[in-house]
Motif scaffolding. Sequence first.
Motif, PDB file in Angstrom:
ATOM      1  N   VAL A 542       0.836  -1.205   0.000  1.00 26.12           N
ATOM      2  CA  VAL A 542       0.000   0.000   0.000  1.00 26.12           C
ATOM      3  C   VAL A 542       0.869   1.252   0.000  1.00 26.12           C
ATOM      4  O   VAL A 542       0.635   2.200  -0.758  1.00 26.12           O
ATOM      5  N   VAL A 545       2.420   1.797  -3.444  1.00 22.74           N
ATOM      6  CA  VAL A 545       1.487   2.329  -4.437  1.00 22.74           C
ATOM      7  C   VAL A 545       1.212   3.798  -4.163  1.00 22.74           C
ATOM      8  O   VAL A 545       1.181   4.629  -5.080  1.00 22.74           O
ATOM      9  N   ARG A 546       1.068   4.105  -2.877  1.00 19.89           N
ATOM     10  CA  ARG A 546       0.811   5.501  -2.507  1.00 19.89           C
ATOM     11  C   ARG A 546       1.956   6.401  -2.978  1.00 19.89           C
ATOM     12  O   ARG A 546       1.736   7.455  -3.580  1.00 19.89           O
ATOM     13  N   LEU A 548       4.091   5.791  -5.339  1.00 22.87           N
ATOM     14  CA  LEU A 548       4.103   5.818  -6.802  1.00 22.87           C
ATOM     15  C   LEU A 548       3.070   6.805  -7.318  1.00 22.87           C
ATOM     16  O   LEU A 548       3.318   7.559  -8.264  1.00 22.87           O
ATOM     17  N   SER A 549       1.909   6.803  -6.664  1.00 21.20           N
ATOM     18  CA  SER A 549       0.859   7.678  -7.176  1.00 21.20           C
ATOM     19  C   SER A 549       1.187   9.136  -6.880  1.00 21.20           C
ATOM     20  O   SER A 549       0.915  10.016  -7.699  1.00 21.20           O
ATOM     21  N   ASN A 550       1.825   9.377  -5.735  1.00 13.49           N
ATOM     22  CA  ASN A 550       2.260  10.756  -5.487  1.00 13.49           C
ATOM     23  C   ASN A 550       3.294  11.186  -6.509  1.00 13.49           C
ATOM     24  O   ASN A 550       3.297  12.327  -6.971  1.00 13.49           O
ATOM     25  N   ALA A 552       3.452  10.097  -9.500  1.00  8.13           N
ATOM     26  CA  ALA A 552       2.780  10.281 -10.787  1.00  8.13           C
ATOM     27  C   ALA A 552       2.134  11.653 -10.877  1.00  8.13           C
ATOM     28  O   ALA A 552       2.120  12.268 -11.941  1.00  8.13           O
ATOM     29  N   THR A 553       1.609  12.151  -9.753  1.00  7.13           N
ATOM     30  CA  THR A 553       0.957  13.456  -9.829  1.00  7.13           C
ATOM     31  C   THR A 553       1.961  14.564 -10.107  1.00  7.13           C
ATOM     32  O   THR A 553       1.580  15.643 -10.542  1.00  7.13           O
TER      33      THR A 553
END
Lengths: 583, 498, 103, 206
Positions: A542, A545-546, A548-550, A552-553
């Motif tokens: 988790v 992924v968190r 990675l998503s930060n 990505a933004t």
Amino acid sequence: MASLWVILTIALPWLGGLVVWLLGEGRSKVQHFMAVGFSVASAVAGLMLLTVITDEVIVSIPMGTLFGEFTFIPDMLGVFLAIVATAIGSLAVIFSVDYMRGEAGLGRYYSLVLLFIGAMVGLVLSGSLLALFLFWEITAFCSYVLISFHNDDEKAVRGGIKALVITQLGGIGLLVGALAIESQIGTYQISDFLSRFQELPQNVLIFIAFTFLAAAVAKSAQVPLQTWLPDAMEAPTPVSALIHAATMVNAGVYLLVRFYPAFEGVQGWKSAVLVVGLLSALIGGLQACFASDLKRALAYSTVSQLGFMVFAIGLGAVFASQFHLLNHSIFKALLFLCAGSIIHALGTRDMRAMGGLRTRMPFTFLTFLIGALALAGIPIANGFFSKELILEHAFHNGPAWAYLGILLATGMTALYVVRMLRLVFFGQPGAYSIHVDSQRAMKVSLSVLAFGALTSWLLAGQFSSSLLASLPYQTWVDLSTVEMLSELIAAPGTWITLIVIAASAGVWLFWKTRDREGQRIQPVSDFILAGLGFEHLNHAIVRGVRALSNAATLTQTGQLQWNLVGLIAALFLALSMAVWSMT
Amino acid sequence: MIAPAFIWMIVIPLLGAPLVYLVGHSGRRFWGDRVSRYAALLVFGATWVAFVRAAQAASMEPTADFTWGGMSLALDGISLLLAFVALLLGTFVASFSGEYITGEAGQEKFYAMLVAIVGVMIGLGCATDLFNIWIWFEAMAVTSYLLVAYYHTRALSLEAGFKYLMQSAAGSVLVLFAIGIVLSQTGTLTLAEIRSQFTAGAPMLLAGVLFLVGYGVKSALVPLHTWLPDAHSQAPSGISAMLSGVVIEAGLVALLRSIAPIAAQMTFWGPLLITCGLLNMIGGNLMAYAQTQVKRMLAYSSITHVGYMLVGLGVTFLLRESSGAQGGLFHLLNHGLMKGLAFLAAGALLYTLHSASGDHKPLMIADLAGGARRYPLAALCLSLALLSLAGLPPFAGFMSKWLIFKAGFASGDPLLWIVVALVALNSVFSLAYYAPVVNLLYRRKPSKVVLEGRPLPWSMVTPLVILSLAIIALGIWPDMIGWMTHSAGEALVAGFHF
Amino acid sequence: MIISPLTISLLVVCGLTGLGFYGLLVTRNMIKLIMMLQIIVKAAVLGIVIAGQGNGQLNLSQNVAITIIVVDTIVAVVALAFAIQIRRQMGTLDIRELASLRG
Amino acid sequence: MLEMLPFFLIAIIILYAAIRALRAEGLLMSALWLAAVSAAIATMIYMLSANQVAVIELSVGAGLVTILLIFAIGVAGDEPLSDTPVVPRVIAGFFVLACAAIISFAVRPFELIAVEGGISTHGSIFMQGRDIDLLVQVVVIFSGVLGLVGILAEARAPLDYPVAGEVAARRDQELLAMEQRSEHIPASPDSASKETLIPDSPAVDD
């Protein structure tokens, strides 16, 4: 006539769900009444299914060319699980009348429980893979919404989402497997697959077998995807009893059994199933020995018992596995409902805060004791017989390590059952105040289940022969109740097991741990309760992924010209791919 | 010559748009602002009549065409599907927006543009000429600029509008180069003739890549998607629904129509479209996961859903059979409904919680806490939309995703199986940001914003309820719309000509 | 490659497009960005004419080119309206300041 | 080869003017150089014997668009900006050149039929056979006009957006820094920011 009962068993709970939901908030009396009425009616319809058992398609709904036909086949395997779902479902609903009294969101609660019951019946009766998957997902959805029923509780929300995501991950296995079957034989019908699976290329069959195993592992909370089940205990307790002990978690086992004839011959599949089951039985048992939360302890025990069933399938003891499933559903639902009663009365789930409830809640104690005996595998209660059948199979057919392992797990079961009894019902009373024992509706459910836990083993012979009669692709030895009894008594394994059970029960009885447990083994117990590291793995994923998503933004800079660089870069990439494809 | 019924589907809104403007502009003095909305609804009503007649005609004869001068417009499955989604959302948005933009200046322009963009999108679906597609597409773009920047005195919406315009314009120039290349190689612009004149080779491949990047800006392929979250979050919610539900799909249709004739003999396009689809899914999901604003999250999720469609369509390009396209186009329809519903529901909440009391703050996810207690219907509709977007049965999103998966498996190619597993994995991942919103909506303890919110007008709730029912109906009985998606898929395959 | 009027014009198309895109990437003034876009559009118009000239479809390409000029003028006009309005509302033409929407 | 000479000349003029348009200091100069590009392109199109396009390009591209640009510059005002681009020039240049390189690599065999100037002069029928295009053009123009009116309508008082002050301050700082780098151009930051004040423009009523 036959189709009527099938349709009624699925449609009655759904209709009831709709009615209860449409009644709206503020009419709780009518809602309770309606919910009980519809669930009992569906249980009756479910029992009526016994009269129409067949291996033929009874109901067939055409869904258009692309989706095939949704077929329903009331064979014994399906009907038996449908009865479990509707009967325990109606008992859980009856129990809820007292348990959920005065709660807000009653309409949502009941309609989802009823939706779940209908979906579970559909899941086990459907003869089409697409319908099976559809119902499979609906049960996961209901489970998620009901786990996070108390949305204000952060833990409940997290538990619900975790359960949803993990079971959906397993669902991918079922999806992929079902699609692989469809692409190979051109139909969604399970019976077609079972009669024609030899036509499939060996590697495709292996692929399907293992994807289905993955689906079953996630749904039945087996290692390594077992972590969602303990967290699912944030659900209202009747839901835990119904969904997370008696019915939905069995869907994985059901899937394995349903497709067992096809996968039996697949290289390595049975041993994989065996290992998964054994590991789950051991890890679940170990965790249950250390849990201090009553419901979590029961959840760990569910993981462990489901491990027994999966283990049995790995041995080829399909009947033993199904028999244990039946018995487990009854006694685990009983235990959970007793726990619900206790939690309802005390307002806490921590076993360390309980104690001495034997005298305060005598009725609950009695029923819990019956359930506990069944779980521990003490003769006279149903758990003993099915567990012994599994152990016998392991003794005769399995490798030595498997037998020893499962024996250890059996011992652990006795160990944590005694610990649980001791912490909750014996010893010094904690700082609590109780007004009443279980309430009236609760008592109804508990007594029915307790009766079942004591007597369901008598059905063994009947159950075995009807299973055999209506499943064309399964093969096993027919076994009557008397035969089973005499075999079990004569078998040496039984006595070994009973000694192990007695010994481990004794260990805890004479081990005064109440005060020491807290300090000395804290790190060990923390590690074990964190799922032997599986929990950490979950968190790491988790977090990853968190992060990675930060990251990505960051690509969304808000600067027009970086956006245009994206355009040019895309052109560059696409051009490179095009040139590369030409050369 | 008698014009076929479908021509009226294009003509009525295009003629209606200036009328709506005129009526709204001059009638405002007598009847107030709402007159333009009623005029728009009237035009949509007339267009529905034309649509029904066109659909009836299409059920007899799957394709119809209309030639005027040297050019023709033709109705096939894809045009019918696009027309249906555009018209449906247009009607709902018109009835939804009445309260939403009350008090804003220039409502007649809003409704005129709304009517115009629906007509233009229907026209885009019917175009049969490479350049004609571009000009419809450009008309759609020009129309949508004003709609995105409708709040033309707010800095943020101007910013979004300008970025949208620049990126969109830069993309559409690339399309022109592609048209030039095709023209130079085949000497014609008509799709059917290009197909027969086609010779595979580097220039055609180059043209295809330029089409992909050019139209890809509008259909939000991943490195080109950057305008989308800004535009979708800053536009009025009805327009966000429109943009996300049809406009990006119309871009996709333009892309497909343009690439189909030149993709006939190349094995390059299937894998490329599938790769784009995977990129879209992963990128969209990752970014949606980090969002704190509702509309921005929904915008990123549109990127993900374009990815699903692309995978389905890419499978068709790869395997040359229509099942993938049927899945992709069914998902296009469903996405229009689901995302339309999600944006409208979010818009309704945004309206009652913020706009109605005069502040222009965005709707944060945290603001939704406890929304179900005060706005049970809107919250339920939003939850249904989100769960359907996540692909949970028994909602429509599940069925179309299943078709896409099924198409991927039909090939028996292990690489495609992995792709399908990745798509499914992404679908599960998307639950990680949809589910918390649903949980938040059903909390008992309302947020401060919800407590201060205003009651929700019925004109907003009605479209939500209808769309929710449609989603559930399609989820339970997907074959209801099968005739449309089937003929659309066949139309795409027919576009390859082999 | 044969040197002919068409190939020379083709080189102009390439040069203008490259220059235009480079300009789009490095210019900060919004109005100038619009000019850069116009440069690319002009290259596209020239490209279409070349394509039509190249295979004898000059009529077709003339019609197409005229339409492109008209349509892209409209786009430029709308873009200029945006620039003016942004200047009024935010007091700047600097594209770098238009970066409130991110993440 | 000699007959190629005018083409070479025009090509060089176009590219030179385009580079000047990109590099010009003021917006006005840029606009004028853009008009020059347009006029030269019109000439080239004429030499390719596409007469109608040449006329339209000259009147619309070089005429109308330039007027619009100058009008817009008049309304919005020029704004001196430091010339540090958002995207590093190296990256911009790299991608543009890379795309150009790939395209030229991809179209190596791309042979155009060499045409001696002045064939196919029958391009005289306006919008021959492309009536639908013409109609959609009308739609575009309608939308464009409505968009123009919509975007410019009823503007509130300038600078009422709080960012404006911030932006002005940051720009002043930047200009100051620019100045310090090139010392021999004396200009006070005040005068720079005064120039950037928006001239009052009449609000366009719809």
